[in-house]
Write a protein that holds these residues in place. Structure first.
Motif, PDB file in Angstrom:
ATOM      1  N   HIS A  55     -29.070 -39.592 -77.574  1.00  0.00           N
ATOM      2  CA  HIS A  55     -29.349 -40.104 -76.194  1.00  0.00           C
ATOM      3  C   HIS A  55     -31.074 -40.045 -76.189  1.00  0.00           C
ATOM      4  O   HIS A  55     -31.701 -39.524 -77.157  1.00  0.00           O
ATOM      5  CB  HIS A  55     -28.967 -38.843 -75.055  1.00  0.00           C
ATOM      6  N   TYR A  57     -33.234 -38.401 -74.572  1.00  0.00           N
ATOM      7  CA  TYR A  57     -33.673 -37.220 -74.495  1.00  0.00           C
ATOM      8  C   TYR A  57     -33.873 -36.257 -75.807  1.00  0.00           C
ATOM      9  O   TYR A  57     -34.349 -35.188 -75.756  1.00  0.00           O
ATOM     10  CB  TYR A  57     -33.149 -36.222 -73.402  1.00  0.00           C
ATOM     11  N   ASP A  72     -29.197 -44.800 -72.941  1.00  0.00           N
ATOM     12  CA  ASP A  72     -28.666 -43.914 -72.027  1.00  0.00           C
ATOM     13  C   ASP A  72     -27.382 -43.582 -71.979  1.00  0.00           C
ATOM     14  O   ASP A  72     -26.356 -43.865 -72.909  1.00  0.00           O
ATOM     15  CB  ASP A  72     -29.177 -44.516 -70.569  1.00  0.00           C
ATOM     16  N   SER A  73     -26.584 -42.770 -70.940  1.00  0.00           N
ATOM     17  CA  SER A  73     -25.256 -42.585 -70.968  1.00  0.00           C
ATOM     18  C   SER A  73     -24.271 -43.708 -71.190  1.00  0.00           C
ATOM     19  O   SER A  73     -23.483 -43.918 -71.868  1.00  0.00           O
ATOM     20  CB  SER A  73     -24.899 -41.868 -69.833  1.00  0.00           C
ATOM     21  N   ASN A 146     -21.780 -37.719 -66.171  1.00  0.00           N
ATOM     22  CA  ASN A 146     -21.905 -36.106 -66.587  1.00  0.00           C
ATOM     23  C   ASN A 146     -20.733 -35.453 -65.891  1.00  0.00           C
ATOM     24  O   ASN A 146     -21.005 -34.551 -64.905  1.00  0.00           O
ATOM     25  CB  ASN A 146     -23.412 -35.875 -65.904  1.00  0.00           C
ATOM     26  N   SER A 161     -25.928 -43.452 -64.258  1.00  0.00           N
ATOM     27  CA  SER A 161     -27.263 -43.706 -63.418  1.00  0.00           C
ATOM     28  C   SER A 161     -27.632 -45.085 -63.467  1.00  0.00           C
ATOM     29  O   SER A 161     -28.058 -45.745 -62.470  1.00  0.00           O
ATOM     30  CB  SER A 161     -28.250 -42.928 -63.779  1.00  0.00           C
ATOM     31  N   HIS A 229     -36.213 -40.872 -62.354  1.00  0.00           N
ATOM     32  CA  HIS A 229     -34.718 -40.845 -62.697  1.00  0.00           C
ATOM     33  C   HIS A 229     -33.816 -40.295 -61.400  1.00  0.00           C
ATOM     34  O   HIS A 229     -34.698 -39.613 -60.778  1.00  0.00           O
ATOM     35  CB  HIS A 229     -34.398 -39.952 -63.839  1.00  0.00           C
ATOM     36  N   GLU A 231     -31.824 -38.541 -60.544  1.00  0.00           N
ATOM     37  CA  GLU A 231     -31.225 -37.324 -60.614  1.00  0.00           C
ATOM     38  C   GLU A 231     -32.133 -36.506 -59.720  1.00  0.00           C
ATOM     39  O   GLU A 231     -31.973 -35.226 -59.483  1.00  0.00           O
ATOM     40  CB  GLU A 231     -30.742 -36.578 -61.778  1.00  0.00           C
ATOM     41  N   THR A 246     -32.389 -43.507 -67.821  1.00  0.00           N
ATOM     42  CA  THR A 246     -33.227 -43.445 -68.920  1.00  0.00           C
ATOM     43  C   THR A 246     -33.854 -44.650 -69.691  1.00  0.00           C
ATOM     44  O   THR A 246     -34.847 -44.922 -70.051  1.00  0.00           O
ATOM     45  CB  THR A 246     -32.916 -42.324 -69.867  1.00  0.00           C
TER      46      THR A 246
END
Ligand code: 13P
Ligand code: SF4
Length: 332
Positions: A55, A57, A72-73, A146, A161, A229, A231, A246
Protein backbone atom coordinates in the motif's frame (compact mmCIF):
# COMPACT_ATOMS: atom_id res chain seq x y z
CA UNK A 1 20.86 -16.36 9.08
CA UNK A 2 22.43 -13.45 10.95
CA UNK A 3 25.57 -13.90 8.85
CA UNK A 4 23.68 -13.75 5.58
CA UNK A 5 22.05 -10.49 6.73
CA UNK A 6 25.29 -8.60 7.05
CA UNK A 7 25.87 -5.49 4.94
CA UNK A 8 28.48 -7.13 2.73
CA UNK A 9 30.06 -5.58 -0.38
CA UNK A 10 27.82 -7.93 -2.43
CA UNK A 11 24.69 -6.61 -0.67
CA UNK A 12 25.88 -3.01 -1.10
CA UNK A 13 26.41 -3.61 -4.83
CA UNK A 14 23.06 -5.41 -5.28
CA UNK A 15 21.12 -2.59 -3.59
CA UNK A 16 23.14 0.44 -4.73
CA UNK A 17 20.66 1.32 -7.51
CA UNK A 18 17.72 1.18 -5.08
CA UNK A 19 19.49 3.35 -2.51
CA UNK A 20 20.43 5.94 -5.11
CA UNK A 21 16.71 6.77 -5.46
CA UNK A 22 16.09 6.74 -1.70
CA UNK A 23 19.00 8.93 -0.68
CA UNK A 24 16.78 11.93 0.17
CA UNK A 25 14.35 9.99 2.38
CA UNK A 26 16.56 7.40 4.10
CA UNK A 27 19.78 8.64 5.79
CA UNK A 28 22.90 6.78 4.59
CA UNK A 29 23.60 5.65 8.15
CA UNK A 30 20.31 3.68 8.07
CA UNK A 31 20.73 1.96 4.71
CA UNK A 32 23.12 -0.77 5.94
CA UNK A 33 20.31 -1.89 8.28
CA UNK A 34 17.71 -2.14 5.49
CA UNK A 35 19.88 -3.27 2.57
CA UNK A 36 20.53 -6.91 3.63
CA UNK A 37 16.78 -7.43 4.07
CA UNK A 38 16.02 -5.78 0.74
CA UNK A 39 18.54 -8.03 -1.03
CA UNK A 40 17.35 -11.25 0.66
CA UNK A 41 13.64 -10.49 0.24
CA UNK A 42 14.11 -9.83 -3.47
CA UNK A 43 15.97 -13.15 -3.85
CA UNK A 44 13.35 -15.10 -1.89
CA UNK A 45 10.45 -13.61 -3.83
CA UNK A 46 11.91 -15.02 -7.02
CA UNK A 47 12.64 -18.43 -5.43
CA UNK A 48 9.10 -18.74 -4.10
CA UNK A 49 7.27 -17.23 -7.09
CA UNK A 50 5.84 -14.63 -4.70
CA UNK A 51 4.58 -11.15 -5.50
CA UNK A 52 4.73 -8.35 -2.96
CA UNK A 53 1.86 -5.86 -3.07
CA UNK A 54 2.41 -2.74 -0.96
CA UNK A 55 0.00 0.00 0.00
CA UNK A 56 1.03 3.62 -0.59
CA UNK A 57 1.47 4.06 3.20
CA UNK A 58 4.28 1.54 3.51
CA UNK A 59 7.70 2.92 4.42
CA UNK A 60 10.06 3.90 1.57
CA UNK A 61 12.40 0.92 2.04
CA UNK A 62 9.40 -1.38 1.48
CA UNK A 63 7.64 0.75 -1.14
CA UNK A 64 10.72 1.38 -3.27
CA UNK A 65 12.93 -1.48 -2.09
CA UNK A 66 10.93 -4.71 -2.31
CA UNK A 67 7.39 -4.06 -3.61
CA UNK A 68 6.44 -5.44 -7.03
CA UNK A 69 3.33 -3.33 -7.12
CA UNK A 70 2.30 -0.30 -5.07
CA UNK A 71 -1.11 1.31 -4.99
CA UNK A 72 -4.27 2.34 -3.20
CA UNK A 73 -6.85 -0.19 -1.99
CA UNK A 74 -8.51 -0.34 -5.40
CA UNK A 75 -5.21 -0.82 -7.23
CA UNK A 76 -4.10 -3.56 -4.83
CA UNK A 77 -7.42 -5.40 -5.28
CA UNK A 78 -7.16 -5.09 -9.06
CA UNK A 79 -3.58 -6.31 -9.05
CA UNK A 80 -4.54 -9.28 -6.86
CA UNK A 81 -6.82 -10.47 -9.69
CA UNK A 82 -4.02 -10.25 -12.22
CA UNK A 83 -1.02 -12.25 -11.05
CA UNK A 84 0.49 -15.65 -11.88
CA UNK A 85 2.39 -15.71 -8.58
CA UNK A 86 1.69 -18.61 -6.20
CA UNK A 87 2.08 -16.42 -3.14
CA UNK A 88 0.83 -12.88 -2.51
CA UNK A 89 2.51 -11.03 0.36
CA UNK A 90 0.27 -8.12 1.26
CA UNK A 91 2.20 -5.27 2.83
CA UNK A 92 -0.67 -3.25 4.17
CA UNK A 93 -3.42 -3.94 6.67
CA UNK A 94 -5.49 -7.05 7.29
CA UNK A 95 -8.59 -6.08 5.29
CA UNK A 96 -6.38 -5.63 2.22
CA UNK A 97 -4.94 -9.12 2.62
CA UNK A 98 -8.43 -10.54 3.16
CA UNK A 99 -9.61 -8.84 -0.03
CA UNK A 100 -6.69 -10.40 -1.92
CA UNK A 101 -7.61 -13.82 -0.48
CA UNK A 102 -11.30 -13.39 -1.36
CA UNK A 103 -10.22 -12.70 -4.95
CA UNK A 104 -7.69 -15.57 -4.96
CA UNK A 105 -9.05 -18.45 -2.88
CA UNK A 106 -6.47 -20.85 -4.37
CA UNK A 107 -3.40 -18.73 -3.74
CA UNK A 108 -1.42 -18.40 -0.54
CA UNK A 109 -1.97 -14.88 0.81
CA UNK A 110 0.38 -13.77 3.54
CA UNK A 111 0.44 -10.74 5.82
CA UNK A 112 3.70 -10.10 7.68
CA UNK A 113 1.87 -9.08 10.88
CA UNK A 114 -1.60 -10.37 11.71
CA UNK A 115 -2.20 -7.48 14.10
CA UNK A 116 -2.12 -4.89 11.30
CA UNK A 117 -5.75 -3.79 11.66
CA UNK A 118 -7.75 -0.67 10.83
CA UNK A 119 -10.03 1.47 13.01
CA UNK A 120 -12.63 1.54 10.25
CA UNK A 121 -12.66 -2.22 9.76
CA UNK A 122 -12.97 -2.81 13.50
CA UNK A 123 -15.86 -0.32 13.85
CA UNK A 124 -18.46 -2.71 12.39
CA UNK A 125 -19.33 -6.41 12.22
CA UNK A 126 -21.49 -8.54 9.95
CA UNK A 127 -24.15 -8.60 12.68
CA UNK A 128 -24.22 -4.77 12.67
CA UNK A 129 -24.82 -4.81 8.91
CA UNK A 130 -27.62 -7.34 9.25
CA UNK A 131 -29.25 -5.04 11.84
CA UNK A 132 -28.95 -2.08 9.43
CA UNK A 133 -30.58 -4.14 6.68
CA UNK A 134 -33.46 -5.04 8.99
CA UNK A 135 -33.92 -1.38 9.87
CA UNK A 136 -33.83 -0.27 6.21
CA UNK A 137 -35.29 -3.21 4.26
CA UNK A 138 -34.49 -3.26 0.54
CA UNK A 139 -31.91 -0.44 0.78
CA UNK A 140 -28.65 -1.52 -0.90
CA UNK A 141 -25.50 -1.66 1.21
CA UNK A 142 -22.26 -0.14 -0.05
CA UNK A 143 -19.26 -1.05 2.11
CA UNK A 144 -15.90 0.61 1.96
CA UNK A 145 -13.24 -2.08 1.39
CA UNK A 146 -11.87 -1.12 4.82
CA UNK A 147 -14.10 -3.82 6.31
CA UNK A 148 -13.73 -7.45 7.35
CA UNK A 149 -14.85 -10.37 5.19
CA UNK A 150 -17.99 -10.92 7.30
CA UNK A 151 -19.08 -7.33 6.58
CA UNK A 152 -18.31 -7.75 2.87
CA UNK A 153 -20.38 -10.94 2.89
CA UNK A 154 -23.43 -8.88 3.98
CA UNK A 155 -22.73 -6.17 1.39
CA UNK A 156 -24.24 -5.56 -2.06
CA UNK A 157 -21.21 -3.81 -3.48
CA UNK A 158 -17.88 -2.64 -2.08
CA UNK A 159 -16.16 0.63 -2.87
CA UNK A 160 -12.85 2.33 -2.20
CA UNK A 161 -12.07 6.00 -1.76
CA UNK A 162 -11.14 5.97 -5.46
CA UNK A 163 -14.56 4.90 -6.76
CA UNK A 164 -17.09 5.52 -3.93
CA UNK A 165 -19.20 8.08 -5.83
CA UNK A 166 -19.24 5.97 -8.99
CA UNK A 167 -20.34 2.89 -7.02
CA UNK A 168 -23.13 4.77 -5.22
CA UNK A 169 -24.31 6.33 -8.49
CA UNK A 170 -24.37 2.91 -10.17
CA UNK A 171 -27.15 1.69 -7.86
CA UNK A 172 -30.76 1.75 -8.95
CA UNK A 173 -32.07 3.11 -5.64
CA UNK A 174 -32.76 6.56 -4.18
CA UNK A 175 -31.38 5.51 -0.78
CA UNK A 176 -28.07 3.79 -0.05
CA UNK A 177 -26.59 2.48 3.19
CA UNK A 178 -22.93 3.54 3.19
CA UNK A 179 -20.52 2.14 5.75
CA UNK A 180 -18.44 2.32 7.82
CA UNK A 181 -16.65 5.64 7.13
CA UNK A 182 -19.04 8.48 7.96
CA UNK A 183 -16.65 11.14 6.61
CA UNK A 184 -16.23 9.43 3.25
CA UNK A 185 -20.01 8.84 3.25
CA UNK A 186 -20.70 12.54 3.86
CA UNK A 187 -18.23 13.49 1.13
CA UNK A 188 -20.09 11.22 -1.30
CA UNK A 189 -23.46 12.54 -0.09
CA UNK A 190 -22.42 16.08 -1.09
CA UNK A 191 -22.00 14.90 -4.68
CA UNK A 192 -25.07 12.75 -5.25
CA UNK A 193 -28.85 13.21 -5.10
CA UNK A 194 -29.25 9.86 -3.38
CA UNK A 195 -30.01 9.76 0.33
CA UNK A 196 -27.01 8.27 2.14
CA UNK A 197 -27.58 6.39 5.37
CA UNK A 198 -24.34 6.44 7.36
CA UNK A 199 -22.51 4.34 9.93
CA UNK A 200 -20.45 6.46 12.33
CA UNK A 201 -17.03 4.85 11.80
CA UNK A 202 -13.86 6.87 11.27
CA UNK A 203 -10.18 6.53 10.50
CA UNK A 204 -8.09 7.21 13.59
CA UNK A 205 -5.35 8.75 11.43
CA UNK A 206 -7.34 11.10 9.19
CA UNK A 207 -9.82 12.28 11.81
CA UNK A 208 -6.96 13.99 13.65
CA UNK A 209 -6.34 16.58 10.92
CA UNK A 210 -8.02 19.94 11.52
CA UNK A 211 -9.14 22.74 9.22
CA UNK A 212 -7.12 25.21 11.36
CA UNK A 213 -3.98 23.24 10.62
CA UNK A 214 -4.67 23.50 6.87
CA UNK A 215 -5.33 27.24 7.14
CA UNK A 216 -1.98 27.59 8.90
CA UNK A 217 -0.23 25.85 6.00
CA UNK A 218 -1.88 28.22 3.55
CA UNK A 219 -0.99 31.27 5.63
CA UNK A 220 2.65 30.20 5.94
CA UNK A 221 2.96 29.22 2.25
CA UNK A 222 0.31 31.02 0.15
CA UNK A 223 1.12 29.16 -3.09
CA UNK A 224 0.83 25.73 -1.49
CA UNK A 225 -1.46 23.07 -2.98
CA UNK A 226 -3.35 21.15 -0.29
CA UNK A 227 -4.48 17.66 -1.23
CA UNK A 228 -6.45 15.53 1.20
CA UNK A 229 -7.81 12.03 1.62
CA UNK A 230 -11.63 11.79 1.84
CA UNK A 231 -11.39 10.00 5.22
CA UNK A 232 -10.68 13.48 6.69
CA UNK A 233 -13.44 15.48 8.44
CA UNK A 234 -15.67 17.65 6.17
CA UNK A 235 -14.22 21.02 7.27
CA UNK A 236 -10.73 19.72 6.42
CA UNK A 237 -11.89 18.64 2.95
CA UNK A 238 -13.49 22.07 2.43
CA UNK A 239 -10.04 23.68 2.84
CA UNK A 240 -8.35 21.33 0.36
CA UNK A 241 -7.59 22.07 -3.31
CA UNK A 242 -8.02 18.43 -4.25
CA UNK A 243 -9.58 15.40 -2.55
CA UNK A 244 -8.74 11.88 -3.65
CA UNK A 245 -7.63 8.37 -2.81
CA UNK A 246 -3.96 7.82 -2.09
CA UNK A 247 -3.29 6.98 -5.75
CA UNK A 248 -5.55 9.86 -6.80
CA UNK A 249 -3.26 12.16 -4.80
CA UNK A 250 -0.18 10.77 -6.51
CA UNK A 251 -1.80 11.23 -9.94
CA UNK A 252 -2.67 14.81 -8.99
CA UNK A 253 0.97 15.60 -8.14
CA UNK A 254 2.05 13.91 -11.37
CA UNK A 255 -0.36 15.84 -13.57
CA UNK A 256 -0.26 19.24 -11.81
CA UNK A 257 3.40 19.28 -10.72
CA UNK A 258 2.75 21.89 -7.99
CA UNK A 259 5.82 23.70 -6.70
CA UNK A 260 4.77 23.12 -3.11
CA UNK A 261 2.30 20.60 -1.84
CA UNK A 262 1.04 19.19 1.42
CA UNK A 263 -0.60 15.75 1.48
CA UNK A 264 -3.18 15.50 4.25
CA UNK A 265 -2.82 11.80 4.86
CA UNK A 266 -0.47 9.23 6.40
CA UNK A 267 3.23 10.13 6.87
CA UNK A 268 4.93 7.75 4.47
CA UNK A 269 2.97 8.96 1.45
CA UNK A 270 4.98 12.18 1.12
CA UNK A 271 8.30 10.33 1.43
CA UNK A 272 7.30 7.77 -1.18
CA UNK A 273 5.97 10.31 -3.62
CA UNK A 274 8.86 12.76 -3.08
CA UNK A 275 11.21 10.08 -4.43
CA UNK A 276 9.25 10.07 -7.72
CA UNK A 277 8.96 13.86 -8.00
CA UNK A 278 12.21 15.45 -6.80
CA UNK A 279 11.24 18.83 -8.29
CA UNK A 280 8.15 19.13 -6.06
CA UNK A 281 8.59 20.53 -2.55
CA UNK A 282 6.60 18.47 -0.03
CA UNK A 283 5.59 19.97 3.30
CA UNK A 284 5.27 16.87 5.48
CA UNK A 285 2.69 16.80 8.21
CA UNK A 286 2.80 13.58 10.14
CA UNK A 287 -0.05 11.37 11.26
CA UNK A 288 1.23 7.80 11.40
CA UNK A 289 -1.01 4.79 10.89
CA UNK A 290 0.21 2.46 13.64
CA UNK A 291 -1.32 -0.52 11.83
CA UNK A 292 0.47 0.11 8.54
CA UNK A 293 3.70 0.63 10.48
CA UNK A 294 3.54 -2.90 11.90
CA UNK A 295 4.83 -4.11 8.54
CA UNK A 296 8.64 -4.06 8.48
CA UNK A 297 11.38 -5.60 6.34
CA UNK A 298 12.33 -8.23 8.99
CA UNK A 299 8.67 -9.30 9.23
CA UNK A 300 8.37 -9.51 5.43
CA UNK A 301 11.46 -11.70 5.32
CA UNK A 302 10.07 -13.89 8.10
CA UNK A 303 6.84 -14.18 6.13
CA UNK A 304 8.61 -15.37 2.99
CA UNK A 305 10.83 -17.77 4.92
CA UNK A 306 8.08 -19.40 6.98
CA UNK A 307 4.92 -18.67 4.94
CA UNK A 308 3.45 -16.97 8.00
CA UNK A 309 0.93 -15.48 8.48
CA UNK A 310 -1.47 -17.02 6.09
CA UNK A 311 -4.76 -15.15 5.70
CA UNK A 312 -7.71 -17.52 5.44
CA UNK A 313 -11.37 -16.75 4.93
CA UNK A 314 -14.03 -19.36 5.62
CA UNK A 315 -15.31 -20.67 2.25
CA UNK A 316 -19.00 -19.74 2.42
CA UNK A 317 -18.20 -16.26 3.76
CA UNK A 318 -15.51 -15.79 1.10
CA UNK A 319 -17.93 -16.70 -1.69
CA UNK A 320 -20.49 -14.16 -0.49
CA UNK A 321 -17.84 -11.50 0.02
CA UNK A 322 -16.45 -12.23 -3.45
CA UNK A 323 -19.72 -11.09 -5.02
CA UNK A 324 -19.51 -7.63 -3.44
CA UNK A 325 -15.84 -7.13 -4.34
CA UNK A 326 -16.36 -8.46 -7.88
CA UNK A 327 -19.34 -6.13 -8.46
CA UNK A 328 -17.09 -3.21 -7.45
CA UNK A 329 -14.32 -4.27 -9.84
CA UNK A 330 -16.84 -4.51 -12.69
CA UNK A 331 -17.84 -0.84 -12.25
CA UNK A 332 -15.49 1.13 -14.49
P1 13P B 1 -6.80 4.31 -0.31
O1 13P B 1 -7.68 3.30 -0.96
O2 13P B 1 -7.05 5.71 -0.76
O3 13P B 1 -5.36 3.93 -0.47
O4 13P B 1 -7.12 4.34 1.24
C1 13P B 1 -6.92 3.25 2.06
C2 13P B 1 -6.71 3.65 3.44
O5 13P B 1 -6.71 2.86 4.34
C3 13P B 1 -6.54 5.07 3.68
O6 13P B 1 -6.43 5.31 5.01
FE1 SF4 C 1 -7.35 2.21 8.54
FE2 SF4 C 1 -6.92 4.81 8.77
FE3 SF4 C 1 -4.86 3.14 8.93
FE4 SF4 C 1 -6.10 3.54 6.57
S1 SF4 C 1 -4.93 5.03 7.76
S2 SF4 C 1 -5.51 1.59 7.45
S3 SF4 C 1 -8.21 3.81 7.26
S4 SF4 C 1 -6.58 3.27 10.37
Amino acid sequence: MQESLAYTPAVAAATAGIYERLRDVIPDIEWPVHAPYVARINELKAERNAILLAHNYQTPEIYHGVADYTGDSLGLAQKATDTDADIIVLCGVHFMAETAKILNPDKTVLIPDLEAGCSLASSITGADVRAMKEKYPGVPVVSYVNTSADVKAETDVCCTSGNALKVVESLDSDRVIFLPDAYLGRYVAQQTDKEIILWEGSCEVHERFTADELREYRKATPDIQIIAHPECPPDVLDEADFVGSTSGMINYVDSQRPQRVVMITECSMSDNVAVEFPDVNFIRPCNLCPHMKRITLPKILHSLETLEYEVLVEREMAERAYGSVKRMLEIR
